[in-house]
Design an enzyme around this catalytic site. Structure first.
Site, PDB file in Angstrom:
ATOM      1  N   MET A 124       0.854  -1.169   0.000  1.00 18.27           N
ATOM      2  CA  MET A 124       0.000   0.000   0.000  1.00 18.27           C
ATOM      3  C   MET A 124       0.898   1.230   0.000  1.00 18.27           C
ATOM      4  SD  MET A 124      -2.747  -1.299   2.811  1.00 18.27           S
ATOM      5  CE  MET A 124      -4.072  -0.259   2.275  1.00 18.27           C
ATOM      6  N   CYS A 125       0.785   2.031  -1.013  1.00 22.35           N
ATOM      7  CA  CYS A 125       1.568   3.253  -1.181  1.00 22.35           C
ATOM      8  C   CYS A 125       2.924   2.947  -1.825  1.00 22.35           C
ATOM      9  CB  CYS A 125       1.797   4.002   0.120  1.00 22.35           C
ATOM     10  SG  CYS A 125       0.307   4.324   1.071  1.00 22.35           S
ATOM     11  N   ARG A 126       3.465   3.942  -2.470  1.00 22.68           N
ATOM     12  CA  ARG A 126       4.814   3.940  -3.016  1.00 22.68           C
ATOM     13  C   ARG A 126       5.435   5.278  -2.623  1.00 22.68           C
ATOM     14  NH1 ARG A 126       6.498  -0.957  -4.453  1.00 22.68           N
ATOM     15  NH2 ARG A 126       5.537  -1.039  -2.383  1.00 22.68           N
ATOM     16  N   ASN A 172       5.140   3.547   4.096  1.00 19.67           N
ATOM     17  CA  ASN A 172       4.637   2.618   3.092  1.00 19.67           C
ATOM     18  C   ASN A 172       4.320   1.309   3.810  1.00 19.67           C
ATOM     19  OD1 ASN A 172       4.205   0.894   0.910  1.00 19.67           O
ATOM     20  ND2 ASN A 172       6.375   0.681   0.467  1.00 19.67           N
TER      21      ASN A 172
END
Length: 272
Positions: A1-3, A115
């Protein structure tokens, strides 16, 4: 989830690091190559950067996807910086707090991103609320796991802990309270980058022209990218990268270091 991604080095336009690369953060918002959890990072984005001579970073954050903001292209083309931290978000709880929940979070000279996800949030971290000053809890920027993790890190920084120790101790504390959490943390104050690899991907690039990039995944196919092993603390400057293994909660921080300088190896002696 997320970068997310951080950079310190020679001054560059934001776009050269975030938009222009074939697999840069802009493209990672809808087509990440190494993301293990989630597929699209459309729940917000942000970039923080430093102007020469100004220790306090500027931030630009939005609640929607990075590709849906027509103003960002102009910003990325025109703004130049020697250091940045940027992220695209796939929310643990979609819709919570909008722009305020988008990284990077900031305090003074620091920029921070998380992240991953805290397992069992918020219940698993409820016991840690008492470890923070009440004003820190009441002034949380967002009601998200990332914002709370940032509060834990920031409390340590404010008591004098060095960046690496603050991140390492926070990761071990959260991992003990919420086993199975993914805690890839990223922190900069404009001169150095500190990060953890804990449950998700992390890479770094010592650029031949100078500077260091630390990112969730490579933004191109340059063979000089190096993957950071899981359970590792990374500390980088413009010229060096240090990797320190992190042990499981309850154990001390490992003391062995791996140094990866940017300077090329000396040429080999010719064979007779």
């Amino acid at each position: 989830m997320c970068r997310h991604i951080a950079y310190v080095g020679p001054e560059e336009p934001l776009g050269r690091l975030l938009v222009d690369p074939p697999h840069g953060l802009y493209r990672q918002s809808w087509a990440p190559r190494h993301q293990r959890y989630g597929t699209v990072n459309a729940d917000g984005f942000g970039v923080g950067w430093y102007a020469p001579g100004d220790p306090v970073p500027a931030r630009y954050r939005r609640a929607g996807p990075i590709w849906g903001d027509p103003s960002f292209a102009d910003l990325a083309r025109a703004v130049r910086t020697p250091a940045l931290l940027a992220a695209v978000r796939d929310a643990t709880l979609p819709g919570a707090d909008g722009e305020a929940a988008a990284a990077p979070f900031a305090a003074g000279a620091w920029l921070f991103s998380h992240n991953g996800a805290v397992r069992g949030w918020p219940g698993t971290l409820a016991p840690l609320v008492t470890t923070l000053p009440p004003e820190d809890v009441l002034s949380l920027e967002a009601r998200s796991d990332s914002a709370f993790v940032w509060a834990l890190v920031l409390a340590r920084l404010r008591t004098g802990d060095e960046e690496g120790q603050a991140l390492a101790d926070t990761v071990l504390e959260v991992a003990a309270a919420a086993p199975g959490s993914r805690l890839n943390l990223l922190l900069t104050q404009g001169d150095t980058i500190t990060a953890t690899a804990w449950g998700d991907t992390l890479w770094y690039l010592a650029r031949p022209g100078g500077g260091t990039v630390v990112a969730s995944e490579p933004y191109d196919d340059d063979p000089h990218w190096r993957e950071v092993p899981d359970r590792t603390l990374l500390a980088a400057s413009r010229t060096d990268v240090l990797l320190t293994p992190l042990k499981e909660p309850g154990d001390a921080l490992a003391s062995t270091h791996t140094s990866t300088p940017h300077t090329p190896a000396p040429p080999k002696e010719p064979r007779p």
